[in-house]
Design a protein around this motif. Structure first.
Motif, PDB file in Angstrom:
ATOM      1  N   ASN A  15      -4.259   0.125  -2.019  1.00 31.96           N
ATOM      2  CA  ASN A  15      -4.546   1.242  -2.920  1.00 31.96           C
ATOM      3  C   ASN A  15      -5.788   2.035  -2.501  1.00 31.96           C
ATOM      4  N   LEU A  69      -4.752   5.830  -0.642  1.00 30.74           N
ATOM      5  CA  LEU A  69      -4.308   6.868  -1.582  1.00 30.74           C
ATOM      6  C   LEU A  69      -4.648   8.291  -1.139  1.00 30.74           C
ATOM      7  N   MET A 128      -2.231   9.079   1.931  1.00 28.63           N
ATOM      8  CA  MET A 128      -0.806   8.987   1.576  1.00 28.63           C
ATOM      9  C   MET A 128      -0.386  10.057   0.564  1.00 28.63           C
ATOM     10  N   SER A 129      -1.364  10.531  -0.222  1.00 33.64           N
ATOM     11  CA  SER A 129      -1.040  11.562  -1.203  1.00 33.64           C
ATOM     12  C   SER A 129      -1.241  12.959  -0.623  1.00 33.64           C
ATOM     13  N   TYR A 137       8.404   2.491  -6.576  1.00 32.75           N
ATOM     14  CA  TYR A 137       9.077   3.106  -5.427  1.00 32.75           C
ATOM     15  C   TYR A 137      10.459   3.639  -5.787  1.00 32.75           C
ATOM     16  N   SER A 177       3.620  15.127  -1.388  1.00 23.15           N
ATOM     17  CA  SER A 177       2.518  14.375  -0.771  1.00 23.15           C
ATOM     18  C   SER A 177       2.327  14.801   0.681  1.00 23.15           C
ATOM     19  N   GLY A 236       4.191  10.475   2.437  1.00 22.46           N
ATOM     20  CA  GLY A 236       4.563   9.276   1.687  1.00 22.46           C
ATOM     21  C   GLY A 236       6.041   8.965   1.740  1.00 22.46           C
ATOM     22  N   HIS A 265       6.544   7.359  -2.182  1.00 19.92           N
ATOM     23  CA  HIS A 265       5.164   7.757  -2.509  1.00 19.92           C
ATOM     24  C   HIS A 265       5.075   9.219  -2.931  1.00 19.92           C
ATOM     25  N   GLY A 289       1.873   8.602  -8.126  1.00 21.93           N
ATOM     26  CA  GLY A 289       2.713   7.734  -7.295  1.00 21.93           C
ATOM     27  C   GLY A 289       3.798   7.065  -8.106  1.00 21.93           C
ATOM     28  N   GLY A 290       4.765   6.723  -7.370  1.00 23.01           N
ATOM     29  CA  GLY A 290       5.091   6.369  -6.037  1.00 23.01           C
ATOM     30  C   GLY A 290       4.211   5.255  -5.470  1.00 23.01           C
ATOM     31  N   ASN A 291       4.210   4.024  -6.116  1.00 23.71           N
ATOM     32  CA  ASN A 291       3.456   2.892  -5.581  1.00 23.71           C
ATOM     33  C   ASN A 291       4.446   1.809  -5.170  1.00 23.71           C
ATOM     34  N   HIS A 304       0.209  -1.311  -8.881  1.00 25.64           N
ATOM     35  CA  HIS A 304      -0.342  -0.149  -9.582  1.00 25.64           C
ATOM     36  C   HIS A 304      -0.682  -0.458 -11.037  1.00 25.64           C
TER      37      HIS A 304
END
Lengths: 331, 329
Positions: free
Chosen positions: A102, A106, A109-110, B74, B102, B106, B110, B120-122, B128
């Motif tokens: 995380n 983040l 990836m974002s 996801y 993103s 991602g 993601h 997200g998209g985790n 998360h």
């Protein structure tokens, strides 16, 4: 007229000063961690803070490393400036998912949408006879991860100031503090405060050999340098301070000056910070060298409890002195 | 705890009915198109489809405001669409194009859209949940009254992070809606092989978190259950745990031969298709006509095609930007 410009202070007190100033400076800053409040901090760094700042800002948390480190990251996403204390680096393995999957991912990836301005402090290191599960040096683990900024507090000045600067970072910062230094006293400038956390620092200028180190290695290297000075060897001591991203410039400048390098670290030898430093010297400064780079590292063993074995597991001042004497004797 | 069977049938009007139907059909057709594009290798990596679970996302979003935070899993295309994330930016994301929500970095797992407070998209199961607690803690510390809604599957309940997060949220009294989508399978392992107690809502009691279960195949029941949950959270500031019992009609991902369940089971669940259920409810009450449904299908078809066109027309991020945003500067 009072000309005193320095303050004699323990490493613990220096950490405490920095932490207290951070809490005073910004209402968005809060401290969360195991036993940081009512107990006063496992190492008494936050003693008295609960009374001074209240329980909204000094938050005791249950033994849920993944949960509270993740919550710290979430609070950073939500606009706060959390300081998360993981009591010791050993327990941080339980929060690796949060830190690596995380905190470090983040932003990238974002597509740059999300900053994670969390500061995670961990007490670390070897030297208090705490045996294998409480004597880890995980600097190389964390320094391996892109997206994390990793700093190592090797001096009192940095103990006072690094946290303050870390809180200005929009990205996650991991701060390694060291149990073995807590009671050590030293002088720091009275006006000591926030400082850069981008650069390595030459702690002692010298011309004959560079000792490159971090964390508990810094004071050991400085003591070794003083002893070597008696033998006419002038050693430079470079404190890496920042383990990710590593500051090449300071290292390479020192190598170009002394042409000899000894790297000292407590972490296990293979795939370590020293491995990385050596690679960089090979890549960028090979022709500056007069001798092969040497290193003293942690012996690759679960750190044992008895004092004599524990001491033998990590580089000591005498090892540094002897290594350098060997390095220069073939000139 | 509330039993899902005791909910009386909620009321509805034509306008709301059509809106809910539109959103569910948009998700369904978007997912079907995604599957098709996966076989054409336009979309790569992992692709987890939401087909069958549409009532959950659509039902939940009716009670959330634009100030509420959402964190998802996801299997989140449906959540993102229901939240109002632009379908074109989602499709472009799955194409890996920089016009994606993103920036294409991602992919399917993601989706991020901070403007929509969609975090997200985790893709690490359970990872998360602590973030959601922390975001809710930040809201509380800043005196904000918003909710942080955290979607996760029942598989996440076996993770330690679920238990740590439930405890922390209750201990700190923060506004998290723990939204469990129980589709009965964690990848290919059925609930009964994963959990000693399968009435998952019971786990709320252990942490002092108010909890309930709801029929996740009926969007009106979902809507009602979430209205109740969010009203509780907004008035008390405490977390709430809602278990939405649902089912995915398609495979776990595009690599799944579904050896772990029989076709008959899938067919039985398909009889509870949330789209047919709402459509039939609306038709029976004469609130809508078949023409209305045709119009929705037509509108959705256009919207999905628009998304595909947008993704096709998108561009790839230059390799020179590979390391951009590893750090902020």
């Amino acid at each position: 007229m009072n000309t005193k410009t320095t303050l004699r202070i323990t490493y613990r007190e220096a950490l405490k000063h920095g932490l207290r100033e951070a809490l005073i400076n910004d209402d968005m800053v809060f401290l969360m961690g195991e036993d940081v409040g009512r107990y006063g901090g496992a190492f008494a760094v936050s003693k008295g803070f609960l009374e001074e700042f209240g329980e909204d800002r000094i938050m005791d948390v249950p033994l849920s490393e993944s949960g509270f480190v993740g919550a710290g990251i979430g609070a950073a996403l939500g606009g706060m400036r959390p300081i998360v204390e993981v009591m010791t680096v050993n327990f941080s393995l339980l929060a690796l998912d949060q830190i690596i999957n995380n905190a470090s991912t983040l932003l990238h990836m974002s597509g740059g949408q999300i900053n994670v301005p969390v500061v995670i402090r961990m007490n670390s290191g070897i030297g208090n006879q705490l045996a294998a599960q409480h004597s880890h040096s995980w600097e190389p683990f964390y320094a391996h991860v892109p997206g994390l900024k990793v700093v190592s507090v090797g001096t009192h000045e940095d103990a006072r100031g690094m946290l303050l600067t870390a809180l200005e970072s929009p990205d996650p910062v991991i701060i390694f503090e060291y149990t073995s230094l807590l009671n050590m006293e030293s002088e720091i400038p009275l006006d000591s405060g926030a400082m850069d956390i981008d650069k390595a620092k030459v702690r002692r200028e010298g011309k004959d050999v560079s000792i490159i180190t971090y964390g508990p290695g810094v004071y050991k290297a400085l003591a070794a340098a003083e002893e070597l000075n008696l033998s006419g060897i002038d050693a430079e001591v470079v404190d890496l301070r920042v383990l990710n991203p590593i500051d090449n410039e300071t290292i390479l400048t020192s190598v170009a000056k002394t042409h000899r390098v000894l790297i000292v670290e407590e972490a296990w030898r293979s795939v370590s910070i020293s491995s990385e430093i050596i690679s960089r010297i090979m890549e960028h400064a090979f022709f500056d060298l007069d001798a092969p780079v040497q290193r003293l590292c942690g012996v690759e063993v679960p750190i044992p409890y008895p004092k004599h074995l524990e001491d033998a597991s990590i580089p000591q001042k005498e090892d540094i002195v002897n290594s350098i004497l060997n390095m220069v004797q073939y000139d | 705890m509330e039993n899902e069977e005791t909910n009386p049938s909620p009321t509805i009007d034509a306008k709301l009915g059509l809106a809910l139907l539109y959103q569910m059909i948009l998700i369904r057709r978007f997912e079907e198109k995604s599957a098709e594009l996966y076989t054409k290798e336009k979309i790569r990596g992992f692709l987890h489809l939401y087909v069958g679970e549409e009532a959950v996302a659509v039902g939940v979003m009716q009670s959330l405001t634009e100030d509420d935070n959402i964190l998802s899993t996801y299997r989140e295309h449906g959540h993102a669409l229901a939240r109002g994330v632009d379908p074109g930016s989602i499709m472009a994301e799955m194409y890996g194009k920089r016009e994606g929500c993103s920036m294409g970095r991602g992919g399917s797992m993601h989706l991020f859209d901070v403007a929509k407070k969609f975090y997200g998209g985790n893709a690490i199961v359970g990872g998360h949940l602590p973030l959601a607690v922390g975001m809710a803690l930040a809201s509380k510390k800043q005196g904000q009254n918003n909710i942080t809604c955290c979607f996760f599957g029942e598989g996440a309940i076996a993770e330690g992070e679920f238990h740590e997060s439930m405890n922390l949220a209750a201990l700190w009294k923060v506004s998290v809606l723990f939204l469990c989508e129980n589709n009965l399978y964690g990848m290919g392992t059925a609930l009964r092989f994963s959990h000693s107690i399968q009435e998952l809502e019971k786990k709320g009691d252990a942490y002092g978190v108010e909890s309930a279960a709801v029929n996740g195949m009926d969007v009106l029941e979902m809507k009602k259950a979430v209205e109740k949950a969010t009203a509780y959270i907004r008035s008390s500031g405490k977390p709430y745990f809602l278990v939405c019992n649902t089912y995915r009609f398609r495979a776990h991902s595009m690599f799944d031969a579904q050896l772990y369940r029989n076709k008959k089971e899938v067919e039985v669940w398909k009889e509870r298709d949330p789209i047919s259920t709402l459509r039939n409810q609306l038709l029976e009450k004469n609130l809508i006509s078949n023409d209305d449904i045709d119009l929705i299908e037509e509108k959705v078809k256009t919207e999905v095609q628009k998304a595909v066109d947008f993704a096709e027309a998108g561009t790839f991020e230059p390799i020179g930007e590979l390391t951009k945003y590893v750090y902020s500067s």
